[in-house]
Motif scaffolding. Structure first.
Motif, short mmCIF file in Angstrom:
data_model
loop_
_atom_site.label_atom_id
_atom_site.label_comp_id
_atom_site.label_asym_id
_atom_site.label_seq_id
_atom_site.Cartn_x
_atom_site.Cartn_y
_atom_site.Cartn_z
N ASP A 1 45.63 36.03 42.62
CA ASP A 1 46.38 34.80 42.87
C ASP A 1 47.87 35.15 43.03
OD1 ASP A 1 47.49 32.30 43.04
OD2 ASP A 1 46.89 31.66 41.02
N LEU A 2 48.36 35.08 44.25
CA LEU A 2 49.76 35.44 44.50
C LEU A 2 50.74 34.40 43.95
CD1 LEU A 2 49.58 36.97 48.09
CD2 LEU A 2 49.65 38.15 45.89
N ASN A 3 50.23 33.25 43.53
CA ASN A 3 51.09 32.27 42.86
C ASN A 3 51.38 32.69 41.43
OD1 ASN A 3 51.34 30.34 45.01
ND2 ASN A 3 49.20 29.75 44.64
N ASN A 4 50.61 33.66 40.96
CA ASN A 4 50.82 34.21 39.62
C ASN A 4 51.17 35.69 39.78
OD1 ASN A 4 50.78 35.11 37.00
ND2 ASN A 4 48.73 34.34 36.52
N SER A 5 52.44 35.99 39.83
CA SER A 5 52.88 37.36 40.10
C SER A 5 52.39 38.36 39.05
CB SER A 5 54.41 37.43 40.22
OG SER A 5 55.02 37.05 38.99
N GLU A 6 52.12 37.89 37.84
CA GLU A 6 51.65 38.79 36.78
C GLU A 6 50.29 39.38 37.13
OE1 GLU A 6 53.15 39.95 34.01
OE2 GLU A 6 54.95 39.00 34.80
N GLU A 7 49.48 38.64 37.87
CA GLU A 7 48.16 39.16 38.28
C GLU A 7 48.32 40.36 39.20
OE1 GLU A 7 45.13 36.67 39.84
OE2 GLU A 7 45.35 35.14 38.30
N LEU A 8 49.23 40.24 40.16
CA LEU A 8 49.47 41.34 41.08
C LEU A 8 50.07 42.54 40.37
CD1 LEU A 8 49.49 42.54 43.90
CD2 LEU A 8 51.66 41.35 44.33
N GLU B 1 43.57 42.20 52.80
CA GLU B 1 42.16 42.33 52.42
C GLU B 1 42.00 42.71 50.94
OE1 GLU B 1 42.34 42.89 56.83
OE2 GLU B 1 43.51 43.61 55.12
N THR B 2 42.92 43.53 50.44
CA THR B 2 42.86 43.89 49.02
C THR B 2 43.05 42.67 48.14
OG1 THR B 2 43.64 46.16 49.37
CG2 THR B 2 43.99 45.23 47.19
N ILE B 3 44.00 41.82 48.51
CA ILE B 3 44.26 40.60 47.75
C ILE B 3 43.03 39.70 47.73
CG2 ILE B 3 45.73 38.55 47.58
CD1 ILE B 3 47.15 41.24 47.02
N LYS B 4 42.37 39.58 48.88
CA LYS B 4 41.18 38.72 48.98
C LYS B 4 40.01 39.30 48.19
CE LYS B 4 42.31 36.77 53.55
NZ LYS B 4 41.92 36.74 54.98
N GLU B 5 39.77 40.60 48.36
CA GLU B 5 38.64 41.23 47.68
C GLU B 5 38.80 41.19 46.17
OE1 GLU B 5 38.55 45.13 49.32
OE2 GLU B 5 37.90 44.44 51.32
N ARG B 6 40.02 41.34 45.68
CA ARG B 6 40.27 41.36 44.23
C ARG B 6 40.55 39.96 43.68
NH1 ARG B 6 38.14 45.91 42.37
NH2 ARG B 6 38.60 47.62 43.80
N GLU B 7 40.58 38.98 44.59
CA GLU B 7 40.83 37.58 44.20
C GLU B 7 42.11 37.45 43.36
OE1 GLU B 7 37.29 36.19 42.29
OE2 GLU B 7 36.15 36.09 44.16
#
Length: 245
Positions: free
Chosen positions: A163-170, A155-161
């Motif tokens: 992109d798990l394809n870009n690890s730098e975002e996470l 849910e955190t990933i979805k709410e913050r939008e």
């Protein structure tokens, strides 16, 4: 009567002798005479011109004051020159950067996606179908000095939008953005000997002794957005809380 007073005076002198040794060692640390650790006890006692017992009393005070730490079988390591840290865990920030003695110049990062478990549901305070486990190894000059395991609900990933394809975002979210956006956090501090085991890829502690700071970060709702387990080797870190009225 005079003999009794002389005996009492001699006792006081002996009692205060270790304080003088403390001061001498402390001055040498500040002046840079001792760099990473103190000489072995027999050598240091000879250098100070005192008995081993007096030296050990002084070393006990130095440990209590957070100037040195003893690692069994390795000696007494210097962890502070006595200068107050600018801030401690009382400020809202990243515990690794607030507590580690070394300057971090690299963060090695990887993550994986797995189904939730009873444990993850418990620490995240809700049931969620999918969990992101993120590993971070904090390095100084190529050497791993601390380790963090982060647990995030999908849910955190979805709410913050994110992109798990870009690890730098996470990574950016975990290292910076969550601390800017979170409204409050819950910290727990315990002693742990599982840091090297938990860090998997790297040995972060020579003594196998760590501070474990568990951290739940809350932002938009009553559930934690992130749950962190920070492993900070005792020989490389300090835990300080500056309380003010």
């Amino acid at each position: 009567m005079e003999e009794k007073e002389n005996k009492e005076l001699e006792k006081k002198k002996k009692k205060l002798r270790y304080v003088g040794v403390y001061d001498s060692i402390y001055e040498k640390i500040k002046d840079g005479e001792f760099e990473d650790r103190l000489p072995a006890e027999p050598e240091l006692a000879k250098l100070m011109g005192v008995s081993r017992m007096t030296l050990r009393q002084a070393l006990t005070l130095l440990r209590e004051d957070g100037i040195i730490k003893n690692i069994q079988g390795k000696g007494n390591f210097i962890i502070s020159d006595g200068v107050k840290w600018e801030k401690g865990l009382e400020t809202f920030g990243h515990p690794v950067y607030d507590s580690l003695n070394d300057l971090i110049d690299e963060v090695e990062f990887q993550f994986r996606i797995e189904p939730s478990t009873d444990y993850t549901n418990k620490v995240l305070e809700r049931k969620t179908p999918v969990i992101i486990f993120a590993d971070r190894w904090y390095k100084s000059k190529g050497v791993a000095k601390a380790y963090t395991l982060s647990i995030l609900p999908v849910e955190t990933i979805k709410e913050r939008e994110i992109d798990l394809n870009n690890s730098e975002e996470l990574l950016k979210y975990l290292e910076k953005e969550i601390y800017e956006e979170a409204r409050h956090s819950n910290l727990k501090l315990i002693y742990s000997e599982s840091g090297n085991f938990s860090a998997i890829k790297y040995k972060i502690s020579e003594s196998n002794k760590c501070y474990l700071v568990t951290e739940s970060l809350y932002s938009k709702n009553k559930y934690p957005e992130v749950h962190n387990k920070h492993y900070l080797p005792i020989e490389h870190s300090h835990i300080e809380i500056n309380r003010k009225i």
